[in-house]
Design a protein around this motif. Structure first.
Motif, PDB file in Angstrom:
ATOM      1  N   CYS A  68       0.859  -1.179   0.000  1.00  0.00           N
ATOM      2  CA  CYS A  68       0.000   0.000   0.000  1.00  0.00           C
ATOM      3  C   CYS A  68       0.897   1.231   0.000  1.00  0.00           C
ATOM      4  O   CYS A  68       2.090   1.158   0.291  1.00  0.00           O
ATOM      5  N   GLY A  69       0.313   2.363  -0.364  1.00  0.00           N
ATOM      6  CA  GLY A  69       1.085   3.591  -0.495  1.00  0.00           C
ATOM      7  C   GLY A  69       1.145   4.020  -1.942  1.00  0.00           C
ATOM      8  O   GLY A  69       0.564   3.384  -2.835  1.00  0.00           O
ATOM      9  N   SER A  70       1.873   5.096  -2.204  1.00  0.00           N
ATOM     10  CA  SER A  70       1.956   5.590  -3.579  1.00  0.00           C
ATOM     11  C   SER A  70       2.811   4.698  -4.460  1.00  0.00           C
ATOM     12  O   SER A  70       2.731   4.770  -5.693  1.00  0.00           O
ATOM     13  N   LEU A  71       3.631   3.830  -3.842  1.00  0.00           N
ATOM     14  CA  LEU A  71       4.468   2.898  -4.585  1.00  0.00           C
ATOM     15  C   LEU A  71       4.400   1.523  -3.933  1.00  0.00           C
ATOM     16  O   LEU A  71       4.225   1.409  -2.721  1.00  0.00           O
ATOM     17  N   GLY A  72       4.541   0.481  -4.734  1.00  0.00           N
ATOM     18  CA  GLY A  72       4.617  -0.878  -4.231  1.00  0.00           C
ATOM     19  C   GLY A  72       5.854  -1.558  -4.775  1.00  0.00           C
ATOM     20  O   GLY A  72       6.285  -1.293  -5.899  1.00  0.00           O
ATOM     21  N   TRP A  73       6.436  -2.439  -3.950  1.00  0.00           N
ATOM     22  CA  TRP A  73       7.630  -3.167  -4.385  1.00  0.00           C
ATOM     23  C   TRP A  73       7.224  -4.368  -5.216  1.00  0.00           C
ATOM     24  O   TRP A  73       6.284  -5.087  -4.864  1.00  0.00           O
ATOM     25  N   SER A  78      12.030  -9.465 -14.873  1.00  0.00           N
ATOM     26  CA  SER A  78      12.760  -8.289 -15.365  1.00  0.00           C
ATOM     27  C   SER A  78      13.518  -7.554 -14.276  1.00  0.00           C
ATOM     28  O   SER A  78      14.289  -6.640 -14.560  1.00  0.00           O
ATOM     29  N   GLY A  79      13.308  -7.926 -12.994  1.00  0.00           N
ATOM     30  CA  GLY A  79      14.088  -7.300 -11.930  1.00  0.00           C
ATOM     31  C   GLY A  79      13.248  -6.831 -10.752  1.00  0.00           C
ATOM     32  O   GLY A  79      12.028  -7.030 -10.710  1.00  0.00           O
ATOM     33  N   TYR A  80      13.952  -6.219  -9.794  1.00  0.00           N
ATOM     34  CA  TYR A  80      13.318  -5.642  -8.610  1.00  0.00           C
ATOM     35  C   TYR A  80      13.078  -4.162  -8.857  1.00  0.00           C
ATOM     36  O   TYR A  80      13.925  -3.464  -9.415  1.00  0.00           O
ATOM     37  N   ARG A  81      11.929  -3.657  -8.373  1.00  0.00           N
ATOM     38  CA  ARG A  81      11.647  -2.242  -8.602  1.00  0.00           C
ATOM     39  C   ARG A  81      10.427  -1.812  -7.781  1.00  0.00           C
ATOM     40  O   ARG A  81       9.708  -2.646  -7.222  1.00  0.00           O
ATOM     41  N   TYR A  82      10.204  -0.514  -7.729  1.00  0.00           N
ATOM     42  CA  TYR A  82       8.964   0.043  -7.198  1.00  0.00           C
ATOM     43  C   TYR A  82       8.097   0.489  -8.361  1.00  0.00           C
ATOM     44  O   TYR A  82       8.599   0.998  -9.365  1.00  0.00           O
ATOM     45  N   ASP A  83       6.789   0.302  -8.207  1.00  0.00           N
ATOM     46  CA  ASP A  83       5.851   0.673  -9.265  1.00  0.00           C
ATOM     47  C   ASP A  83       4.620   1.287  -8.621  1.00  0.00           C
ATOM     48  O   ASP A  83       4.191   0.862  -7.545  1.00  0.00           O
ATOM     49  N   ALA A  84       4.044   2.284  -9.286  1.00  0.00           N
ATOM     50  CA  ALA A  84       2.849   2.950  -8.760  1.00  0.00           C
ATOM     51  C   ALA A  84       1.601   2.099  -8.909  1.00  0.00           C
ATOM     52  O   ALA A  84       0.596   2.357  -8.235  1.00  0.00           O
ATOM     53  N   CYS A  85       1.642   1.087  -9.777  1.00  0.00           N
ATOM     54  CA  CYS A  85       0.465   0.251 -10.030  1.00  0.00           C
ATOM     55  C   CYS A  85       0.735  -1.201  -9.679  1.00  0.00           C
ATOM     56  O   CYS A  85       1.852  -1.702  -9.835  1.00  0.00           O
ATOM     57  N   ALA A 117       8.858   9.984   6.504  1.00  0.00           N
ATOM     58  CA  ALA A 117       7.617  10.105   5.731  1.00  0.00           C
ATOM     59  C   ALA A 117       7.553   8.953   4.742  1.00  0.00           C
ATOM     60  O   ALA A 117       7.959   9.083   3.582  1.00  0.00           O
ATOM     61  N   PRO A 118       7.045   7.796   5.154  1.00  0.00           N
ATOM     62  CA  PRO A 118       7.020   6.641   4.252  1.00  0.00           C
ATOM     63  C   PRO A 118       6.047   6.839   3.097  1.00  0.00           C
ATOM     64  O   PRO A 118       4.956   7.388   3.272  1.00  0.00           O
ATOM     65  N   ASP A 119       6.440   6.397   1.917  1.00  0.00           N
ATOM     66  CA  ASP A 119       5.529   6.429   0.765  1.00  0.00           C
ATOM     67  C   ASP A 119       5.219   5.030   0.252  1.00  0.00           C
ATOM     68  O   ASP A 119       4.466   4.870  -0.711  1.00  0.00           O
ATOM     69  N   ALA A 120       5.791   3.999   0.882  1.00  0.00           N
ATOM     70  CA  ALA A 120       5.548   2.618   0.479  1.00  0.00           C
ATOM     71  C   ALA A 120       5.523   1.731   1.710  1.00  0.00           C
ATOM     72  O   ALA A 120       6.323   1.897   2.627  1.00  0.00           O
ATOM     73  N   CYS A 121       4.597   0.789   1.720  1.00  0.00           N
ATOM     74  CA  CYS A 121       4.528  -0.216   2.782  1.00  0.00           C
ATOM     75  C   CYS A 121       4.368  -1.582   2.122  1.00  0.00           C
ATOM     76  O   CYS A 121       3.335  -1.867   1.510  1.00  0.00           O
ATOM     77  N   LEU A 122       5.408  -2.395   2.216  1.00  0.00           N
ATOM     78  CA  LEU A 122       5.363  -3.757   1.716  1.00  0.00           C
ATOM     79  C   LEU A 122       4.803  -4.655   2.819  1.00  0.00           C
ATOM     80  O   LEU A 122       5.284  -4.620   3.954  1.00  0.00           O
ATOM     81  N   ILE A 123       3.780  -5.425   2.499  1.00  0.00           N
ATOM     82  CA  ILE A 123       3.122  -6.300   3.477  1.00  0.00           C
ATOM     83  C   ILE A 123       3.422  -7.740   3.089  1.00  0.00           C
ATOM     84  O   ILE A 123       3.040  -8.199   2.012  1.00  0.00           O
ATOM     85  N   ASN A 124       4.130  -8.441   3.974  1.00  0.00           N
ATOM     86  CA  ASN A 124       4.525  -9.827   3.728  1.00  0.00           C
ATOM     87  C   ASN A 124       3.704 -10.768   4.595  1.00  0.00           C
ATOM     88  O   ASN A 124       3.530 -10.514   5.794  1.00  0.00           O
ATOM     89  N   ARG A 125       3.244 -11.858   4.018  1.00  0.00           N
ATOM     90  CA  ARG A 125       2.519 -12.884   4.769  1.00  0.00           C
ATOM     91  C   ARG A 125       3.346 -14.169   4.773  1.00  0.00           C
ATOM     92  O   ARG A 125       3.608 -14.762   3.727  1.00  0.00           O
ATOM     93  N   TYR A 126       3.772 -14.561   5.974  1.00  0.00           N
ATOM     94  CA  TYR A 126       4.552 -15.783   6.153  1.00  0.00           C
ATOM     95  C   TYR A 126       3.639 -16.878   6.685  1.00  0.00           C
ATOM     96  O   TYR A 126       2.934 -16.671   7.668  1.00  0.00           O
TER      97      TYR A 126
END
Length: 217
Positions: A68-73, A78-85, A117-126
């Motif tokens: 959630c946030g303006s960017l997601g991991w 093709s690689g690792y990155r942040y994307d708005a969608c 000021a976080p703009d991205a929150c990666l949520i992991n489910r283990y």
């Protein structure tokens, strides 16, 4: 949920456990707000479901993820990155709930990092057996900002090392509500999670949820 939920927070209350210069473990910091956090996570996952992504090497991760946030991991061939969608839906990631943002800001401040000021929150489910290999969080443009990591559900063994993959790692048991913050000289420390042991948590059952807040841009 509004930020005044945190107005009565006693910043002297959480047990502080230093991990390294720039890194601290705040025991139980998020526990008073666990029900509200879980409700917020469920709402996020209803819009952007958890999924097990594929690494650039073609391996499916054992951890399921959403953001959630303006960017997601994102990771794929093709690689690792942040994307708005969200690549699965083509829609923007869900907005970061004020409760989550405020928790991250308060934890960062308590650890000595003001004005986070976080703009991205990666949520992991283990789920039992899931793990996270040693890695650095280095896909963010702003590595001057700390990482804030919140644990909910089953306990996990957190591995925290140095700036080289070969550096010795320390093992820390993270319980429900614990928050780890690292930045400054520890910002690029290698870290990971050992395979999750099976168990049953009163609120989340046979799983652990991890919220990782970043300043991606």
């Amino acid at each position: 949920m509004t930020a005044d939920l945190f107005d009565g927070l006693d910043v002297a209350g959480p047990a502080r456990e230093p991990l390294a210069p720039g890194a601290v473990l705040l025991r139980g910091f998020a526990r008073p707000y666990d029900n509200e956090l879980i409700t917020a996570i469920e709402a996020i996952a209803a819009q952007a479901p958890f999924r097990r992504m594929v690494t650039p090497g073609g391996h499916q991760m054992s951890v399921a993820m959403t953001s959630c946030g303006s960017l997601g991991w994102v990771t794929d061939r093709s690689g690792y990155r942040y994307d708005a969608c969200d690549p699965d839906t083509g829609r923007p990631w869900p907005a970061m709930p004020p409760l989550l943002r405020r928790l991250a800001e308060q934890a960062a401040s308590e650890a000595g990092f003001a004005d986070f000021a976080p703009d991205a929150c990666l949520i992991n489910r283990y789920e039992p057996g899931a793990k996270m290999s040693l890695h650095q969080d280095r896909d963010e443009r702003d590595i001057g900002a700390p990482i804030v990591s919140v644990s909910l559900g089953l306990p996990a063994t957190f591995l925290f090392g140095g700036l080289k993959r070969t550096d010795k790692t320390q093992r820390y048991r993270l319980a429900h509500g614990d928050v780890v913050v690292w930045g400054g000289p520890a910002r690029l420390a290698f870290h990971g999670v050992a395979p999750l042991a099976d168990g049953e948590h009163g609120l989340l059952g046979r799983q652990r949820i991890n919220l990782t807040f970043r300043r991606a841009r």
